[in-house]
Each structure stands twice: as C-alpha cells, then as structure tokens.
Design a protein around this motif. Structure first.
Motif, PDB file in Angstrom:
ATOM      1  N   TYR A 223      -3.265  -1.900   5.309  1.00 23.03           N
ATOM      2  CA  TYR A 223      -3.387  -0.723   6.182  1.00 23.03           C
ATOM      3  C   TYR A 223      -2.034   0.022   6.059  1.00 23.03           C
ATOM      4  O   TYR A 223      -0.905  -0.664   5.855  1.00 23.03           O
ATOM      5  CB  TYR A 223      -3.523  -1.084   7.570  1.00 23.03           C
ATOM      6  N   ASN A 224      -1.885   1.326   6.481  1.00 24.09           N
ATOM      7  CA  ASN A 224      -0.693   1.833   6.449  1.00 24.09           C
ATOM      8  C   ASN A 224      -0.112   2.071   7.740  1.00 24.09           C
ATOM      9  O   ASN A 224      -0.515   2.667   8.589  1.00 24.09           O
ATOM     10  CB  ASN A 224      -0.727   3.450   5.859  1.00 24.09           C
ATOM     11  N   ASP A 225       0.775   0.948   8.161  1.00 28.58           N
ATOM     12  CA  ASP A 225       1.199   0.817   9.562  1.00 28.58           C
ATOM     13  C   ASP A 225       1.806   1.953  10.058  1.00 28.58           C
ATOM     14  O   ASP A 225       1.776   2.138  10.963  1.00 28.58           O
ATOM     15  CB  ASP A 225       2.248  -0.329   9.429  1.00 28.58           C
TER      16      ASP A 225
ATOM     17  N   GLU B 116      -1.462  11.821   3.402  1.00 33.62           N
ATOM     18  CA  GLU B 116      -0.950  10.193   3.673  1.00 33.62           C
ATOM     19  C   GLU B 116      -2.213   9.262   3.237  1.00 33.62           C
ATOM     20  O   GLU B 116      -3.270   9.390   3.868  1.00 33.62           O
ATOM     21  CB  GLU B 116      -0.864  10.175   5.283  1.00 33.62           C
TER      22      GLU B 116
ATOM     23  N   ASP C 291       0.820  -1.174  -0.072  1.00 33.71           N
ATOM     24  CA  ASP C 291       0.025   0.059  -0.101  1.00 33.71           C
ATOM     25  C   ASP C 291       0.801   1.219   0.053  1.00 33.71           C
ATOM     26  O   ASP C 291       0.508   2.298  -0.658  1.00 33.71           O
ATOM     27  CB  ASP C 291      -0.901  -0.103   1.075  1.00 33.71           C
TER      28      ASP C 291
ATOM     29  N   GLU D 104      -7.424   6.982  16.767  1.00 32.72           N
ATOM     30  CA  GLU D 104      -7.673   7.692  15.509  1.00 32.72           C
ATOM     31  C   GLU D 104      -7.459   6.569  14.241  1.00 32.72           C
ATOM     32  O   GLU D 104      -8.576   6.655  13.381  1.00 32.72           O
ATOM     33  CB  GLU D 104      -6.297   8.712  15.310  1.00 32.72           C
TER      34      GLU D 104
ATOM     35  N   LYS E 272       1.572   6.112  14.043  1.00 39.33           N
ATOM     36  CA  LYS E 272       1.944   7.448  14.468  1.00 39.33           C
ATOM     37  C   LYS E 272       0.797   8.083  15.025  1.00 39.33           C
ATOM     38  O   LYS E 272       0.814   8.894  16.117  1.00 39.33           O
ATOM     39  CB  LYS E 272       2.166   8.388  13.112  1.00 39.33           C
TER      40      LYS E 272
ATOM     41  N   TRP F  83       1.514   5.205   9.314  1.00 37.68           N
ATOM     42  CA  TRP F  83       0.628   6.272   9.795  1.00 37.68           C
ATOM     43  C   TRP F  83      -0.163   5.460  10.896  1.00 37.68           C
ATOM     44  O   TRP F  83      -0.549   6.451  12.170  1.00 37.68           O
ATOM     45  CB  TRP F  83      -0.368   6.373   8.527  1.00 37.68           C
TER      46      TRP F  83
ATOM     47  N   THR G  15      -3.922   6.223   3.976  1.00 39.60           N
ATOM     48  CA  THR G  15      -3.919   5.335   5.273  1.00 39.60           C
ATOM     49  C   THR G  15      -4.388   3.788   4.850  1.00 39.60           C
ATOM     50  O   THR G  15      -4.191   2.808   5.497  1.00 39.60           O
ATOM     51  CB  THR G  15      -5.136   5.849   6.038  1.00 39.60           C
TER      52      THR G  15
END
Lengths: 317, 55
Positions: B10-12, A259, A245, B22, B17, B14, A261
C-alpha cells in the motif's frame, strides 16, 4: 602569456630515464562509454575507494551524466592507421600526421543483446571512452586535474561473424579515436584489479502487459531484458517490488502524474497489480495509464541487487 | 487452481493523505475480495481510533 607569432618548440624535450615504476598499458579488458563532458574530479579520485564509489554512482546517474561500462573484452582487432609521412623529392621525409587509433574489441559476453545495446551509440558524436587494462589501470585523458574520457570519433557495431562450426560467433564494437592523448594529456588511475568487476552497467527492466485493466487495476509483468524471464523476476523480486511500491510511478495521458495507491504481487499471472488514485481528476477508466519505474538510483537504493532502468509501458484500457 | 493472494504494497503516504474512508473505498473497489485485509492494514498502520486523523 601568449605572444603573437611566437611558437616555442625548443622546450619540447623529455627526460628519458625509464624510472622504476613506469606506466605500462596491459591488455585492454574493458572500457567505459561516457559523455565527453563527463569528468571525474581530484576529489573523486582522492582514493581508490572514492574513485570506485564515483564510478559506481555514475552508472546510475541520469542520462547525459551516466557512464556505460563494458566488461570482458578479450580480443582486439587493431586496424589503426599508421602515421602518415611524406617522402620528398630528394629523399628527406617529414611526418604529415598521426594515424587514428581504430580498434574492434570483441565482446566476450553479452552476445547479441550487448551488441544491439552498443549499436544504439552508433550515431552519437558526443561520446568518449575510458579504457581499463588487465592490471586495473583506468585511463583516458586529463585536463585541469580532472579525468575525462578519450573523445570517440566513431562507435560502430561491425558485422557479426557467425559461428563457423569451429569458432563461436563474434560480436564486436569498433572505436576510433585520436592517439594524441597517449603522447600528452594521458590520465590514469590504478584500481585494484577486482574493483572493475564492481562497476556494472544497467540492464533494462521491461514492463509488459499482464492482462486487461479492470476496476482501475492495471496488470503488468516485469522481466529483465536479455536476463530474467518474468517468472524468474517474480520469484526473485516479487515481494521486494510490492514492499517498495513507491518505486512504481504512473501518468495520465495528459502527462500529469497519477498517484500509485498500491502494488500487489499477483501469483496467478506471476506479475503485479497496480492501482492508481481513481479520485484524481486526471484519471479516467476510459483512458490508458502509463506505468514506469523511478530512476535507477532510487531502484538501487531500495533493492540493491537491481541495477536496472525501466521502459515506459502504457496499459491497455 | 487459484493461488493464495500475494502481498499488497500500500502507498502509505497516499493513504495517510486521503484518510481511512477513501483508502478503504478505493482498495475495496480494486481488491473486493480482500476487504478485511485492507481494514486490518489501516488499523495496524494508522490505529483504529484515528480513521480520518491523518487527513
């Protein structure tokens, strides 16, 4: 050292014994378009493997340093100029200048797609070419021990000749250049004949709308221009794209990065759902989101089978 | 017929962070019918005991 008004032509001699292993250019089977400023160093060319690696890496390099291999040239129409001579009043003759090399190479594969891609180079005046013959000889011109392409004066996409009923449609590309490098400054590296097949150009990864954006989720579809349909792409690479991703990037209308997500495969559309950080002050549900992929180098590092460069797609609101 | 939902990447970076709250808020908004999956992913990736530890 240069001396004013001294031009030494008496050293213009060559040793004429043929030798046992002369370079003999075979049929041209491909060429590489590259910027005139691009060169391969002695280190790049230290071994066949290192040269192949350098060529492969250069296909993924940023524009300006990238090389563009063109394969499967099978026929050439040579419309090169003859050298120009002057016959003087009393019958003596003098050479005026060398004629230009001017050859139309028939594109054996790629059809209209490759033809159109090469047509994009028509206005470029800063390009050069390395040529590859059937034996694996890559040649251009050498300067200071580095290998450069032969500067091209013209890259043209000549008129297409339609299928005649007895012969297939002819797509070609015409290259015009000086022949002087063949007399002096010729540079070549011999690859194994199969190495050339491993040096492939990029294809375009086309990002298209996969539906309306809802609740901050953009829907996209991916396909390979002149290659895979979006269904095929989804079936072949869907899971890998979701797993990688971080390859998917996004921007707000003001140009600031958003960003990404998550990237999820969407079996209903055979596309992908892309979410961005909705808490980012640059994000607004009322504004479109621009989606694109990371560099070809990063894509190839994550998914080696994908040798692509993406377009930039702005989602509908 | 609606098909099985596909894999979510998933963007781990992000997620780590911004923390669990959230992460879950945004993912639950984006994919409201997969809330259990988001929570399970977080717990598996970052651990149940550290909901905001990565913030």
């Amino acid at each position: 050292m240069s001396v004013l008004n001294q031009y030494n032509c008496l050293t213009s001699e060559g040793n004429t014994e043929a030798g046992q292993c002369p370079i003999d250019i075979d049929a041209i089977v491909g060429f590489i378009l590259l910027p005139r400023s691009k060169f391969f160093t002695a280190t790049d060319m230290a071994t066949v493997d290192s040269f192949v690696t350098a060529l492969q890496a250069a296909t993924l390099a940023p524009k300006g340093e990238r090389i563009y291999p063109v394969h499967d040239i099978e026929q050439q129409n040579d419309q090169s100029e003859e050298n120009t001579y002057e016959t003087r009043a009393l019958g003596s003759m003098a050479k005026v200048r060398d004629g230009r090399m001017d050859i139309t190479y028939r594109l054996n594969v790629g059809g209209l797609c490759l033809y159109q891609q090469l047509a994009k180079f028509e206005k470029r005046t800063d390009m050069a070419a390395l040529f590859i013959d059937d034996s694996g000889l890559v040649f251009g011109q050498q300067r200071d021990g580095n290998l450069y392409g032969v500067p091209l004066e013209m890259i043209d996409s000549p008129r297409i000749v339609y299928n005649s009923g007895s012969a297939t449609t002819i797509y070609g590309v015409r290259l015009r250049y000086k022949q002087s490098f063949l007399k002096s400054g010729f540079g070549s590296v011999k690859l194994d004949s199969s190495d050339w097949d491993s040096i492939r150009g990029l294809q375009t990864l086309v990002i298209e709308s996969g539906g309306a954006r809802a609740a901050g989720v953009s829907q996209i579809k991916l396909r390979i221009g002149c290659g895979l349909t979006s269904d095929d792409f989804y079936n072949l690479y869907g899971e890998q794209i979701a797993a990688a991703d971080s390859l998917v990037l996004a921007k707000a209308p003001n140009g600031n990065q958003l960003e990404v997500t998550s990237v999820a495969v969407n079996p209903n559309t055979k596309g992908f759902s892309v979410t961005v950080n909705t808490s980012d002050p640059d994000y607004s549900a009322a504004n479109p989101v621009t989606i694109y992929f990371d560099t070809p180098e990063e894509i190839a590092a994550a998914i080696p089978a994908l040798h692509v460069e993406s377009n930039v797609f702005t989602t509908p609101n | 017929m609606k098909k099985q939902p596909g894999k979510i990447g998933y963007n781990d970076k992000w997620a780590k962070k911004v923390g669990k709250s959230e992460f879950l808020k945004q993912m639950n908004e984006a994919y409201p019918d997969r809330k259990d999956e988001h929570a399970a992913y977080w717990d598996k990736k970052f651990g149940k005991a550290t909901p905001e530890a990565a913030k």
